[in-house]
Design a protein around this motif. Sequence first.
Motif, mmCIF file in Angstrom:
data_model
loop_
_atom_site.group_PDB
_atom_site.id
_atom_site.type_symbol
_atom_site.label_atom_id
_atom_site.label_comp_id
_atom_site.label_asym_id
_atom_site.label_seq_id
_atom_site.Cartn_x
_atom_site.Cartn_y
_atom_site.Cartn_z
ATOM 1 N N ASP A 189 0.860 -1.178 0.000
ATOM 2 C CA ASP A 189 0.000 0.000 0.000
ATOM 3 C C ASP A 189 0.905 1.241 0.000
ATOM 4 N N HIS A 244 -3.378 -3.392 -3.939
ATOM 5 C CA HIS A 244 -3.265 -1.970 -3.611
ATOM 6 C C HIS A 244 -3.165 -1.074 -4.848
ATOM 7 N N PRO A 249 -6.593 4.166 -7.993
ATOM 8 C CA PRO A 249 -6.397 5.559 -7.571
ATOM 9 C C PRO A 249 -6.573 5.816 -6.081
ATOM 10 N N GLU A 250 -7.327 4.986 -5.384
ATOM 11 C CA GLU A 250 -7.668 5.297 -3.994
ATOM 12 C C GLU A 250 -6.454 5.356 -3.062
ATOM 13 N N PRO A 251 -5.550 4.355 -3.065
ATOM 14 C CA PRO A 251 -4.374 4.453 -2.179
ATOM 15 C C PRO A 251 -3.489 5.654 -2.504
ATOM 16 N N GLY A 311 -4.485 8.426 -3.847
ATOM 17 C CA GLY A 311 -5.224 9.602 -3.382
ATOM 18 C C GLY A 311 -4.987 9.871 -1.912
ATOM 19 N N ARG A 312 -4.865 8.812 -1.107
ATOM 20 C CA ARG A 312 -4.590 8.993 0.326
ATOM 21 C C ARG A 312 -3.188 9.556 0.553
ATOM 22 N N GLU A 337 -7.150 2.726 -15.325
ATOM 23 C CA GLU A 337 -8.001 3.744 -14.675
ATOM 24 C C GLU A 337 -7.586 5.143 -15.107
ATOM 25 N N ASP A 394 -9.581 8.270 -13.725
ATOM 26 C CA ASP A 394 -9.422 8.476 -12.283
ATOM 27 C C ASP A 394 -8.099 9.169 -11.968
#
Length: 298
Positions: free
Chosen positions: A147, A180, A183-185, A187-188, A207, A210
Amino acid sequence: MTQAHESTSESAEVRRFWQRLGLPGLVDVHTHFMPERVLRKVWSYFDSFGPAEEAPVWPITYRTEEAERLAVIRDFGVRAFTSMLYPHKAGMAEWLNGWAADFAHRTPDCLHTATLFPEAGVESYVRRAVEAGARVFKAHVQVGAYDPADEALDPVWGLLAEAGIPVVIHCGSGPVPGKHTGPEPVGRVLARHPRLRLIIAHMGMPEHEDFLDLAERYDEVRLDTTMVFTDFAERLAPFPRRALPRLAGLGDRILLGSDFPNIPYPYVHQLEALERLELGDEWLRHVCHDNAARLFRL
């Protein structure tokens, strides 16, 4: 036609491309040079695509010795390139960084590249790489299976953001999704370190949109063109044509990447694929040279 003749012919095509644009050459932010035994394992991975009794689905076009690969990319007129390398487990990154530092020392047209992994001591060896002159880092979320928002990497992202050193990060879910990827990880990570200079490899394939969202939200996020728009990639994960205006609008933050030598087609095809988008010569000049030249102060 012999491989040498093929290389000479292709070099002429590549040179015609950038000379027509009035450029001094190309800057490719996504090329792979790594220890030979590691590179051969990478090639073995790509050779395994598809049924064993058939020809590889992903043939390596430039499967030659290091000296020959360097001669080829220089003959193309690539004036600066990288040695993208990455660990697949703990305990590898620092050793890879030592090899990359030596490679950069003996290869002055290669941007000194380094890598990382979420492990004990990562902040120390990343800091040492920065102090030794590393100009770009590579992070491979898919291969490393980690991650990027792992707390072990948080001080590292802060260090690299403060130093202004770009990180080419393979975080999209192509060619194979990982736990992992996506885009979400990322983005964090960017929410905590909005000035981090991430270069999204392969434009975040598949993606794409995104990751365009992230680039539009964070001014220091860039995307590289590696494999995107080529016939090979369009069969696997086509870039949505509705997003082309957004790509044009981000013209100052798109960087040429190729994946040389690990590509299943000639190098010139990546350039032709960009040209046929019909986003204009100014866009091509920025993407193929000027954006990276400015970022790396060439």
